[in-house]
Design a protein around this motif. Structure first.
Motif: not given
Length: 179
Positions: A86-87, A90-91, A93, A95, A131, A174
C-alpha cells in the motif's frame, strides 16, 4: 516393367509424406499459438501506453505501467506485506488494486499469482470496502462471506478473492485512475 509399376506408388507415397509433414508443421504452429495465448502475462510498456483497448484511449501511463480503460496499473514482480505494498502504491500516487466492474476482472484474468488488493473489512460500516471507502459491487465476488474480516485480501487466478494474513508477503497491483 517392374520399375514402371512401382513409380506411381513412389509418387503417391512421396505426396502423402509431404502432406504428413505439412500437417505436422501446421499442428505445431496451432499448438504453439494456443499455448502462447493461454499463458499471456501482462507486460510492462516501455513508455507511455498507446494501448487502444476498449475505453483506453485516454491512457498515457508512465514507464512500467499498463494502460487499460482510463487507468494505469503497475503489476509487481516482488512480494511485500499489505502495508508495504500500500505504501509503495501511495508513493506513486496510486492505490492498491480496486476492481470496479467485471471488465476489469477480465483484464486481470491472465494473472498467475495472487496479488494484494485494496479491499478491507470496515468494522465501523460492517462491510467490505475499498481503500477509498467506496462499497464493493455485489456481483464481483461471490465468496466474501467466507473471508476472515481480520485479514487482508488477495486476488488471484480464475477470478478468486481470498483472505491472507496482512503480514504475509504477496505481489501487488497498484492502480492509478486517470479520470
Amino acid at each position: 516393367m517392374a520399375a514402371f509399376r512401382t513409380t506411381p506408388w513412389r509418387l503417391i507415397s512421396g505426396v502423402l509424406g509431404v502432406m504428413c509433414l505439412l500437417l505436422v508443421a501446421a499442428l505445431g504452429v496451432l499448438l504453439k499459438n494456443s499455448f502462447t495465448k493461454q499463458n499471456v502475462q501482462p507486460t510492462f510498456s516501455p513508455g507511455p501506453s498507446t494501448d487502444l483497448r476498449e475505453g483506453s484511449g485516454c491512457c498515457s501511463c508512465r514507464e512500467k505501467w499498463i494502460g487499460y480503460q482510463c487507468s494505469c496499473y503497475f503489476i509487481s514482480s516482488e512480494s511485500k506485506t499489505w502495508k508495504d505494498s500500500r505504501n509503495f502504491c501511495v508513493s506513486h500516487n496510486s492505490s492498491l488494486l480496486h476492481i470496479q466492474n467485471r471488465n476489469e476482472l477480465y483484464f486481470m484474468n491472465s494473472i498467475s499469482y495472487f496479488y494484494w488488493t485494496g479491499l478491507f473489512y470496515s468494522e465501523e460500516h460492517h462491510a467490505w470496502l475499498w481503500e477509498d471507502n467506496s462499497t464493493l459491487s455485489q456481483d464481483l465476488f461471490l465468496s466474501l462471506h467466507s473471508l476472515n474480516p481480520k485479514n487482508c485480501t488477495i486476488y488471484g487466478p480464475i477470478e478468486s478473492v481470498m483472505d491472507a494474513d496482512c503480514e504475509s508477503e504477496y505481489r501487488y497491483v497498484c492502480k492509478q485512475q486517470l479520470i
